[in-house]
Motif scaffolding. Structure first.
Motif, PDB file in Angstrom:
ATOM      1  N   CYS A 172       0.800  -1.208   0.107  1.00 58.74           N
ATOM      2  CA  CYS A 172       0.080   0.065   0.000  1.00 58.74           C
ATOM      3  C   CYS A 172       1.003   1.405  -0.040  1.00 58.74           C
ATOM      4  CB  CYS A 172      -0.788   0.096   1.117  1.00 58.74           C
ATOM      5  SG  CYS A 172      -2.030  -1.362   1.587  1.00 58.74           S
ATOM      6  N   PHE A 173       0.107   2.467  -0.347  1.00 60.37           N
ATOM      7  CA  PHE A 173       1.010   3.518  -0.082  1.00 60.37           C
ATOM      8  C   PHE A 173      -0.040   4.479   0.260  1.00 60.37           C
ATOM      9  CE2 PHE A 173      -0.142   3.759  -4.685  1.00 60.37           C
ATOM     10  CZ  PHE A 173      -0.732   5.199  -5.032  1.00 60.37           C
ATOM     11  N   SER A 174       0.487   5.548   1.192  1.00 61.49           N
ATOM     12  CA  SER A 174      -0.385   6.658   1.921  1.00 61.49           C
ATOM     13  C   SER A 174       0.153   8.077   1.389  1.00 61.49           C
ATOM     14  CB  SER A 174      -0.082   6.466   3.289  1.00 61.49           C
ATOM     15  OG  SER A 174       0.980   6.462   3.594  1.00 61.49           O
ATOM     16  N   VAL A 175      -0.855   8.862   1.300  1.00 57.65           N
ATOM     17  CA  VAL A 175      -0.613   9.954   0.520  1.00 57.65           C
ATOM     18  C   VAL A 175      -1.287  11.203   1.503  1.00 57.65           C
ATOM     19  CG1 VAL A 175      -1.376  11.614  -1.329  1.00 57.65           C
ATOM     20  CG2 VAL A 175      -0.761   9.225  -1.890  1.00 57.65           C
ATOM     21  N   GLY A 176      -0.466  12.286   1.890  1.00 62.31           N
ATOM     22  CA  GLY A 176      -0.718  13.400   2.435  1.00 62.31           C
ATOM     23  C   GLY A 176      -1.374  14.248   1.753  1.00 62.31           C
ATOM     24  N   LEU A 177      -2.577  14.823   1.790  1.00 57.42           N
ATOM     25  CA  LEU A 177      -3.335  15.864   1.240  1.00 57.42           C
ATOM     26  C   LEU A 177      -3.104  17.380   1.470  1.00 57.42           C
ATOM     27  CD1 LEU A 177      -6.116  13.395  -0.090  1.00 57.42           C
ATOM     28  CD2 LEU A 177      -4.101  14.194  -1.600  1.00 57.42           C
ATOM     29  N   ASP A 178      -3.589  18.114   1.045  1.00 56.38           N
ATOM     30  CA  ASP A 178      -4.049  19.342   1.386  1.00 56.38           C
ATOM     31  C   ASP A 178      -5.164  19.439   2.125  1.00 56.38           C
ATOM     32  OD1 ASP A 178      -5.525  19.201  -0.653  1.00 56.38           O
ATOM     33  OD2 ASP A 178      -4.402  20.966  -1.987  1.00 56.38           O
ATOM     34  N   PHE A 231     -10.239  16.075   6.378  1.00 59.46           N
ATOM     35  CA  PHE A 231     -10.047  16.791   7.399  1.00 59.46           C
ATOM     36  C   PHE A 231     -10.388  18.215   6.983  1.00 59.46           C
ATOM     37  CE2 PHE A 231      -6.897  13.669   9.066  1.00 59.46           C
ATOM     38  CZ  PHE A 231      -7.943  12.885   9.723  1.00 59.46           C
ATOM     39  N   ASN A 232     -10.574  18.651   5.841  1.00 57.74           N
ATOM     40  CA  ASN A 232     -10.565  19.880   5.361  1.00 57.74           C
ATOM     41  C   ASN A 232      -9.431  20.959   5.987  1.00 57.74           C
ATOM     42  OD1 ASN A 232     -11.767  22.117   4.024  1.00 57.74           O
ATOM     43  ND2 ASN A 232     -12.761  22.941   5.519  1.00 57.74           N
ATOM     44  N   ALA A 233      -8.231  19.854   6.061  1.00 56.75           N
ATOM     45  CA  ALA A 233      -6.926  20.740   6.628  1.00 56.75           C
ATOM     46  C   ALA A 233      -5.757  19.775   6.261  1.00 56.75           C
ATOM     47  CB  ALA A 233      -6.966  20.734   8.134  1.00 56.75           C
ATOM     48  N   GLY A 234      -4.330  20.151   6.301  1.00 56.95           N
ATOM     49  CA  GLY A 234      -3.421  19.338   5.310  1.00 56.95           C
ATOM     50  C   GLY A 234      -2.791  18.394   6.366  1.00 56.95           C
ATOM     51  N   PHE A 264      -2.834  19.501  12.106  1.00 61.89           N
ATOM     52  CA  PHE A 264      -1.978  19.539  13.702  1.00 61.89           C
ATOM     53  C   PHE A 264      -1.134  20.586  13.604  1.00 61.89           C
ATOM     54  CE2 PHE A 264      -3.537  15.198  12.756  1.00 61.89           C
ATOM     55  CZ  PHE A 264      -4.664  15.269  13.867  1.00 61.89           C
ATOM     56  N   PRO A 265      -0.472  21.155  14.802  1.00 62.99           N
ATOM     57  CA  PRO A 265       1.003  22.071  14.563  1.00 62.99           C
ATOM     58  C   PRO A 265       1.931  20.859  14.246  1.00 62.99           C
ATOM     59  CG  PRO A 265      -0.512  22.314  16.752  1.00 62.99           C
ATOM     60  CD  PRO A 265      -1.060  21.061  15.879  1.00 62.99           C
ATOM     61  N   ALA A 277      -9.715   2.809  12.626  1.00 66.13           N
ATOM     62  CA  ALA A 277     -10.693   2.138  12.783  1.00 66.13           C
ATOM     63  C   ALA A 277     -11.606   2.986  13.671  1.00 66.13           C
ATOM     64  CB  ALA A 277     -10.328   0.807  13.557  1.00 66.13           C
ATOM     65  N   LYS A 278     -11.146   3.514  14.592  1.00 64.13           N
ATOM     66  CA  LYS A 278     -12.044   4.664  15.574  1.00 64.13           C
ATOM     67  C   LYS A 278     -11.965   5.862  14.993  1.00 64.13           C
ATOM     68  CE  LYS A 278     -10.585   1.763  19.608  1.00 64.13           C
ATOM     69  NZ  LYS A 278      -9.999   1.790  20.942  1.00 64.13           N
ATOM     70  N   GLN A 279     -11.446   6.162  13.915  1.00 59.74           N
ATOM     71  CA  GLN A 279     -11.514   7.779  13.523  1.00 59.74           C
ATOM     72  C   GLN A 279     -11.035   8.678  14.403  1.00 59.74           C
ATOM     73  OE1 GLN A 279     -12.788   8.969  10.079  1.00 59.74           O
ATOM     74  NE2 GLN A 279     -11.866   6.723   9.986  1.00 59.74           N
ATOM     75  N   LYS A 280      -9.856   8.328  15.304  1.00 63.61           N
ATOM     76  CA  LYS A 280      -9.482   9.571  16.355  1.00 63.61           C
ATOM     77  C   LYS A 280      -7.946   8.989  16.712  1.00 63.61           C
ATOM     78  CE  LYS A 280     -10.642   7.071  20.537  1.00 63.61           C
ATOM     79  NZ  LYS A 280     -11.400   7.163  21.773  1.00 63.61           N
ATOM     80  N   ALA A 281      -7.570   9.967  17.163  1.00 58.64           N
ATOM     81  CA  ALA A 281      -6.221   9.988  17.532  1.00 58.64           C
ATOM     82  C   ALA A 281      -6.034   8.991  18.691  1.00 58.64           C
ATOM     83  CB  ALA A 281      -5.492  11.182  17.949  1.00 58.64           C
TER      84      ALA A 281
END
Length: 375
Positions: free
Chosen positions: A26-32, A51-54, A78-79, A89-93
């Motif tokens: 797999c590969f993961s992509v960070g988006l704006d 997230f409507n954030a980068g 996040f900062p 799975a839980k959609q949270k940190a």
């Protein structure tokens, strides 16, 4: 009131980073706007989170639901001095770690979280709460270089061009004086027995034994200066793929660390090997420059760099946490199949096959490509 500059919607999403998981499945992509995960072959969207954030960095833990994410883009989620272990799975940190300066690189295993900031590498137990195990000082490491294997951790030393190797079970540290200029790329072999390095010069790739820190090989990417993007060993650790800003994927044979004597009759380093695949008989002539006797790649191919304009690249640098979008990131599906991905406006996935030609030579041929963000 949100006054951020709007990215042209006709352009669609913009990828800030692209990274393979440990087995390149797999590969993961960070988006704006968040992040997404793709299956590598075929290239298909698996997970998308808005997230409507980068998100500037995303690192997967194998194929699990845990990802390490760091904010990025014009409006970071996040900062950038905060690392979040995201439980999808839980959609949270699940875990949050804060540092004095921006998080530049992350590696995960089932037992460890390794974080690189500009002048240090931090190792934590992957637990709740996370337990800090150790901190190592480094020379400036703006690319966040760090390699985590099952038994070893590798990262830049305290002097530019050096590598620190840490045995995870004992904590023993070895120093490899790999290059005279700062490191640009590093890779551990899958069995952890070899380390490949490239410096900012970009002309030579060096391979070291992690067992005794000796140099096993010196491979010549080219004669001209280049920015090496990515280094990656094949699953069987017999070949090494290299990409650079020349837009070329090179593939080299790798010496077996247990049988290096079979390649050379003397204990001399690989730079002094008497023959060369590329130059044949010329390599035996003692008066020719060293470049003629170096080991060159046995196959190469061109990969797409994307056509971001210089203006766009400078605008990306103003809001992406890690400067210009990553290109030429290498993943191996098997010993004969190489994937190359890149981020940016035209995030691309490309697939290359190694095969034997009728002339007895080996070739690297592009089999397919896709813009993974659509369009």
């Amino acid at each position: 009131m949100n006054t951020r500059q709007v990215i042209d919607e006709s352009v669609g999403p913009y990828s800030l980073s692209a990274t393979f998981n440990n087995d390149s499945s797999c590969f993961s992509v960070g988006l704006d706007t968040g992040f997404c995960v793709f299956n590598s072959n075929p290239c298909e969207l698996k997970v998308s989170r808005d997230f409507n954030a980068g998100i500037g960095v995303v690192e997967m833990l194998g194929q699990s639901n845990y990802l390490a994410i760091v904010g990025g883009g014009r409006t970071p989620k996040f900062p950038q001095n905060k690392l979040v272990i995201w439980d999808d799975a839980k959609q949270k940190a699940a875990i949050t770690l804060e540092f004095r300066t921006s998080v530049l690189g992350v590696n995960l295993s089932r037992s460890k979280i390794v974080v690189a900031i500009l002048n240090s590498v931090h190792v934590f137990a992957f637990s709740t709460p996370p337990k800090k195990l150790s901190v190592y000082e480094t020379s400036d490491n703006p690319l966040g270089l760090v390699c985590l294997g099952e038994k070893l951790l590798a990262f830049p030393g305290r002097s530019p061009g050096q590598v620190q190797l840490v045995e995870l079970t004992t904590g023993n540290i070895s120093i490899i004086p790999a290059h005279s200029s700062p490191l640009r790329a590093m890779a551990l072999s899958h069995d952890g027995e070899m380390l490949a390095t490239a410096s900012e010069a970009g002309t030579l790739i060096r391979i070291f034994s992690t067992g005794n820190c000796t140099k096993l090989a010196e491979l010549r990417r080219g004669v001209d200066h280049a920015v090496v993007f990515s280094l990656s060993f094949s699953p069987s650790n017999t070949t090494l793929a290299v990409t650079s800003d020349k837009g070329t994927l090179h593939v080299f044979d790798v010496p077996n660390p247990h049988h290096t004597g079979a390649r050379s009759q003397s204990p001399a380093p690989a730079t002094e090997e008497p023959t060369s695949q590329k130059w044949g008989i010329l390599g035996r002539l003692p008066l020719l420059p060293r470049v003629f006797s170096d080991t060159y790649s046995f196959a190469s191919a061109h990969f797409a760099m994307g056509d971001e304009s210089l203006q766009e690249q400078s605008s990306v640098q103003s809001f992406a946490s890690h400067g210009r979008p990553k290109k030429g990131v290498i993943g191996w599906l098997d010993d004969n199949t190489i994937l190359v991905i890149g981020s940016g406006k035209e995030g691309r996935w490309e697939k290359f096959l190694l095969h034997d030609g009728d002339d007895g030579k080996r070739y690297c041929v592009r089999e397919g490509w896709k813009r993974y963000l659509g369009g």
